[in-house]
Scaffold this motif. Structure first.
Motif, PDB file in Angstrom:
ATOM      1  N   ASP A 184     110.222  23.190 -34.112  1.00  0.00           N
ATOM      2  CA  ASP A 184     109.916  22.465 -35.338  1.00  0.00           C
ATOM      3  C   ASP A 184     108.739  21.509 -35.181  1.00  0.00           C
ATOM      4  O   ASP A 184     107.938  21.340 -36.104  1.00  0.00           O
ATOM      5  N   GLU A 185     108.642  20.887 -34.023  1.00  0.00           N
ATOM      6  CA  GLU A 185     107.560  19.918 -33.794  1.00  0.00           C
ATOM      7  C   GLU A 185     106.192  20.569 -33.980  1.00  0.00           C
ATOM      8  O   GLU A 185     105.285  20.002 -34.577  1.00  0.00           O
ATOM      9  N   GLU A 186     106.064  21.776 -33.443  1.00  0.00           N
ATOM     10  CA  GLU A 186     104.804  22.503 -33.574  1.00  0.00           C
ATOM     11  C   GLU A 186     104.506  22.818 -35.028  1.00  0.00           C
ATOM     12  O   GLU A 186     103.367  22.710 -35.476  1.00  0.00           O
ATOM     13  N   VAL A 187     105.547  23.221 -35.757  1.00  0.00           N
ATOM     14  CA  VAL A 187     105.355  23.541 -37.177  1.00  0.00           C
ATOM     15  C   VAL A 187     104.917  22.287 -37.926  1.00  0.00           C
ATOM     16  O   VAL A 187     103.994  22.317 -38.742  1.00  0.00           O
ATOM     17  N   ASN A 188     105.585  21.165 -37.625  1.00  0.00           N
ATOM     18  CA  ASN A 188     105.219  19.901 -38.274  1.00  0.00           C
ATOM     19  C   ASN A 188     103.750  19.581 -38.046  1.00  0.00           C
ATOM     20  O   ASN A 188     103.031  19.155 -38.944  1.00  0.00           O
ATOM     21  N   LYS A 189     103.309  19.790 -36.803  1.00  0.00           N
ATOM     22  CA  LYS A 189     101.917  19.487 -36.445  1.00  0.00           C
ATOM     23  C   LYS A 189     100.956  20.378 -37.218  1.00  0.00           C
ATOM     24  O   LYS A 189      99.927  19.930 -37.717  1.00  0.00           O
ATOM     25  N   GLN A 190     101.277  21.669 -37.294  1.00  0.00           N
ATOM     26  CA  GLN A 190     100.435  22.606 -38.026  1.00  0.00           C
ATOM     27  C   GLN A 190     100.339  22.235 -39.494  1.00  0.00           C
ATOM     28  O   GLN A 190      99.267  22.277 -40.084  1.00  0.00           O
ATOM     29  N   LEU A 191     101.488  21.870 -40.081  1.00  0.00           N
ATOM     30  CA  LEU A 191     101.496  21.494 -41.489  1.00  0.00           C
ATOM     31  C   LEU A 191     100.610  20.280 -41.709  1.00  0.00           C
ATOM     32  O   LEU A 191      99.863  20.205 -42.679  1.00  0.00           O
ATOM     33  N   ASP A 192     100.682  19.341 -40.789  1.00  0.00           N
ATOM     34  CA  ASP A 192      99.870  18.141 -40.907  1.00  0.00           C
ATOM     35  C   ASP A 192      98.385  18.494 -40.825  1.00  0.00           C
ATOM     36  O   ASP A 192      97.564  18.026 -41.610  1.00  0.00           O
ATOM     37  N   LYS A 193      98.046  19.375 -39.873  1.00  0.00           N
ATOM     38  CA  LYS A 193      96.650  19.783 -39.688  1.00  0.00           C
ATOM     39  C   LYS A 193      96.129  20.505 -40.929  1.00  0.00           C
ATOM     40  O   LYS A 193      95.026  20.239 -41.400  1.00  0.00           O
ATOM     41  N   MET A 194      96.923  21.410 -41.439  1.00  0.00           N
ATOM     42  CA  MET A 194      96.511  22.156 -42.627  1.00  0.00           C
ATOM     43  C   MET A 194      96.384  21.220 -43.817  1.00  0.00           C
ATOM     44  O   MET A 194      95.460  21.340 -44.624  1.00  0.00           O
ATOM     45  N   GLY A 195      97.300  20.287 -43.903  1.00  0.00           N
ATOM     46  CA  GLY A 195      97.242  19.305 -44.980  1.00  0.00           C
ATOM     47  C   GLY A 195      95.960  18.508 -44.892  1.00  0.00           C
ATOM     48  O   GLY A 195      95.278  18.264 -45.894  1.00  0.00           O
ATOM     49  N   TYR A 196      95.597  18.131 -43.676  1.00  0.00           N
ATOM     50  CA  TYR A 196      94.366  17.380 -43.454  1.00  0.00           C
ATOM     51  C   TYR A 196      93.160  18.164 -43.970  1.00  0.00           C
ATOM     52  O   TYR A 196      92.313  17.639 -44.691  1.00  0.00           O
ATOM     53  N   ASN A 197      93.098  19.448 -43.606  1.00  0.00           N
ATOM     54  CA  ASN A 197      91.988  20.299 -44.052  1.00  0.00           C
ATOM     55  C   ASN A 197      91.915  20.380 -45.569  1.00  0.00           C
ATOM     56  O   ASN A 197      90.845  20.439 -46.151  1.00  0.00           O
ATOM     57  N   ILE A 198      93.087  20.422 -46.197  1.00  0.00           N
ATOM     58  CA  ILE A 198      93.116  20.469 -47.660  1.00  0.00           C
ATOM     59  C   ILE A 198      92.683  19.122 -48.225  1.00  0.00           C
ATOM     60  O   ILE A 198      91.881  19.039 -49.150  1.00  0.00           O
ATOM     61  N   LEU A 222     102.946  18.793 -44.988  1.00  0.00           N
ATOM     62  CA  LEU A 222     101.587  19.044 -45.485  1.00  0.00           C
ATOM     63  C   LEU A 222     101.071  17.826 -46.260  1.00  0.00           C
ATOM     64  O   LEU A 222      99.902  17.442 -46.152  1.00  0.00           O
ATOM     65  N   LEU A 223     101.974  17.197 -47.032  1.00  0.00           N
ATOM     66  CA  LEU A 223     101.582  16.054 -47.863  1.00  0.00           C
ATOM     67  C   LEU A 223     101.007  14.918 -47.022  1.00  0.00           C
ATOM     68  O   LEU A 223     100.048  14.254 -47.433  1.00  0.00           O
ATOM     69  N   CYS A 224     101.588  14.682 -45.848  1.00  0.00           N
ATOM     70  CA  CYS A 224     101.093  13.604 -44.989  1.00  0.00           C
ATOM     71  C   CYS A 224      99.658  13.891 -44.566  1.00  0.00           C
ATOM     72  O   CYS A 224      98.796  13.004 -44.605  1.00  0.00           O
ATOM     73  N   GLY A 225      99.400  15.131 -44.189  1.00  0.00           N
ATOM     74  CA  GLY A 225      98.054  15.508 -43.793  1.00  0.00           C
ATOM     75  C   GLY A 225      97.074  15.384 -44.941  1.00  0.00           C
ATOM     76  O   GLY A 225      95.944  14.920 -44.759  1.00  0.00           O
ATOM     77  N   VAL A 226      97.506  15.801 -46.145  1.00  0.00           N
ATOM     78  CA  VAL A 226      96.627  15.724 -47.309  1.00  0.00           C
ATOM     79  C   VAL A 226      96.202  14.280 -47.561  1.00  0.00           C
ATOM     80  O   VAL A 226      95.019  13.981 -47.749  1.00  0.00           O
ATOM     81  N   LEU A 227      97.179  13.372 -47.544  1.00  0.00           N
ATOM     82  CA  LEU A 227      96.864  11.959 -47.785  1.00  0.00           C
ATOM     83  C   LEU A 227      95.922  11.423 -46.726  1.00  0.00           C
ATOM     84  O   LEU A 227      94.937  10.737 -47.024  1.00  0.00           O
ATOM     85  N   ARG A 228      96.212  11.761 -45.470  1.00  0.00           N
ATOM     86  CA  ARG A 228      95.404  11.282 -44.354  1.00  0.00           C
ATOM     87  C   ARG A 228      93.958  11.791 -44.472  1.00  0.00           C
ATOM     88  O   ARG A 228      93.005  11.027 -44.350  1.00  0.00           O
ATOM     89  N   GLY A 229      93.805  13.092 -44.750  1.00  0.00           N
ATOM     90  CA  GLY A 229      92.476  13.689 -44.857  1.00  0.00           C
ATOM     91  C   GLY A 229      91.688  13.147 -46.034  1.00  0.00           C
ATOM     92  O   GLY A 229      90.503  12.827 -45.927  1.00  0.00           O
ATOM     93  N   ALA A 230      92.368  13.040 -47.170  1.00  0.00           N
ATOM     94  CA  ALA A 230      91.693  12.557 -48.377  1.00  0.00           C
ATOM     95  C   ALA A 230      91.205  11.129 -48.196  1.00  0.00           C
ATOM     96  O   ALA A 230      90.059  10.796 -48.529  1.00  0.00           O
ATOM     97  N   LEU A 231      92.060  10.269 -47.635  1.00  0.00           N
ATOM     98  CA  LEU A 231      91.675   8.867 -47.476  1.00  0.00           C
ATOM     99  C   LEU A 231      90.593   8.686 -46.425  1.00  0.00           C
ATOM    100  O   LEU A 231      89.760   7.783 -46.531  1.00  0.00           O
TER     101      LEU A 231
END
Lengths: 190, 158
Positions: free
Chosen positions: A47-61, A140-149
């Protein structure tokens, strides 16, 4: 595996008084997101790896989404972090996910806050199986917020503090302001 | 709601993810296309189930295809299919002159070799939708000048 149970849909359809096709369109996103998470769970061991990937993808978005957001909303520069949080909750979330989280639990220094989501469209029809208890499904949402900001010169740390999928009453995203980032000057400006 | 934009961002990111860890070559490309198509299939099944909850039974195969071209396409891509052709023997060609998922890519022949990546998910979406309406099919897509493209549906007798 992660199931999409349409039997859970009864309440969902009556919840929004919007056009039928509006509902369906957000379901396209929700269902696609579910298919993505399912694929990630197949590809990664834990799960940890999946969480990381979701965060990364969210960041890209997120780094692209911010432009789309600024173009649609014509919001000017925010004066401070409080205003930023308000815009995120009342404008951005509403625009893209059709929900308006509440902004609460400010730290005394004013650099940390909670976004409380009464409902989370990403998790419609979703149940987490027992063997995925550490999965942060909506990461994914966490990554999106992080990337956007980051694109507006704010370094933030974002994570889920509570998650209805894991038994909590509400979904809570905790956002912490780290620092303001220097705007990158073009090379050769010495 | 700007969720169409959100879906497009997600769709693009999914494609990047599926391709990033793969090597170059025909075999890998085929595998990636299949993964994307399968994801689309699952989504199509779910989507059509919700969409047709209160819809009357379809008269025949052509009726189903018209539904896909009008209602389904409008729901998913905010426009209808521009042209539907059939040989009345189980082959349908759906033409979209301004396919939403290609408009951002190019207007012409640039990046043509990448177009299949952006069509795979939608092929699966159509196949999945048809599947849950009781129609078994094979769906492929072809594009010569973006953003126009054609989806070919071959009905399989069960």
């Amino acid at each position: 595996m992660i199931q999409h149970t349409s039997r859970l849909c009864k309440g969902y359809l009556s919840k929004k008084e919007s056009d039928a096709s509006d509902d369906l369109n957000s379901e396209l996103f929700t269902l696609t997101y579910g298919a993505l998470v399912t694929q990630l769970c197949k590809d990664y061991e834990n799960d940890e790896e999946v969480n990381k990937q979701l965060d990364k993808m969210g960041y890209n978005i997120g780094v692209r989404l911010i432009e789309d957001f600024l173009a649609r909303s014509s919001i000017g520069r925010c004066q401070d972090f409080r205003e930023t949080a308000d815009v995120i909750a009342k404008v951005a979330f509403k625009m893209y996910l059709g929900i308006t989280p509440s902004v609460t639990n400010w730290s005394p220094a004013g650099d940390e806050l909670s976004l409380i989501l009464e409902s989370n469209p990403l998790v419609d029809f979703v149940e987490l199986p027992d063997n995925h208890s550490s999965l942060v499904y909506s990461n994914l949402l966490c990554g999106v917020l992080r990337g956007a900001l980051e694109m507006v010169q704010m370094a933030v740390d974002v994570k889920f503090a509570q998650d209805t999928l894991r038994g909590d009453n509400v979904t809570e995203i905790r956002m912490k302001f780290i620092k303001r980032m220097e705007e990158n000057l073009p090379a050769g400006d010495e | 709601m700007a969720d169409e934009a959100l879906f497009q961002f997600l769709h693009n990111e999914v494609i990047q993810y599926i391709y990033k860890s793969s090597e170059h070559g025909e075999m890998e490309n085929g595998r990636c296309i299949t993964k994307l198509e399968n994801m689309g299939f699952r989504v199509g099944q779910g989507l059509i189930e919700r969409f047709t909850k209160d819809t009357a039974r379809f008269k025949d195969e052509l009726d189903v295809m018209k539904f896909i071209c009008k209602d389904f396409w409008t729901c998913v891509f905010k426009k209808q299919i521009d042209n539907l052709r059939t040989n009345h023997q189980g082959i349908y060609v759906l033409q979209d002159n301004k396919f939403r998922l290609l408009t951002q890519l190019s207007a012409g022949k640039q990046y043509l070799e990448h177009a299949p990546k952006y069509l795979a998910f939608t092929c699966g979406l159509v196949r999945g939708g048809l599947s849950n309406l009781g129609v078994k099919s094979i769906v492929t897509a072809e594009v010569s000048v973006m953003p126009a493209c054609k989806f070919q549906v071959m009905i399989q007798k069960m």
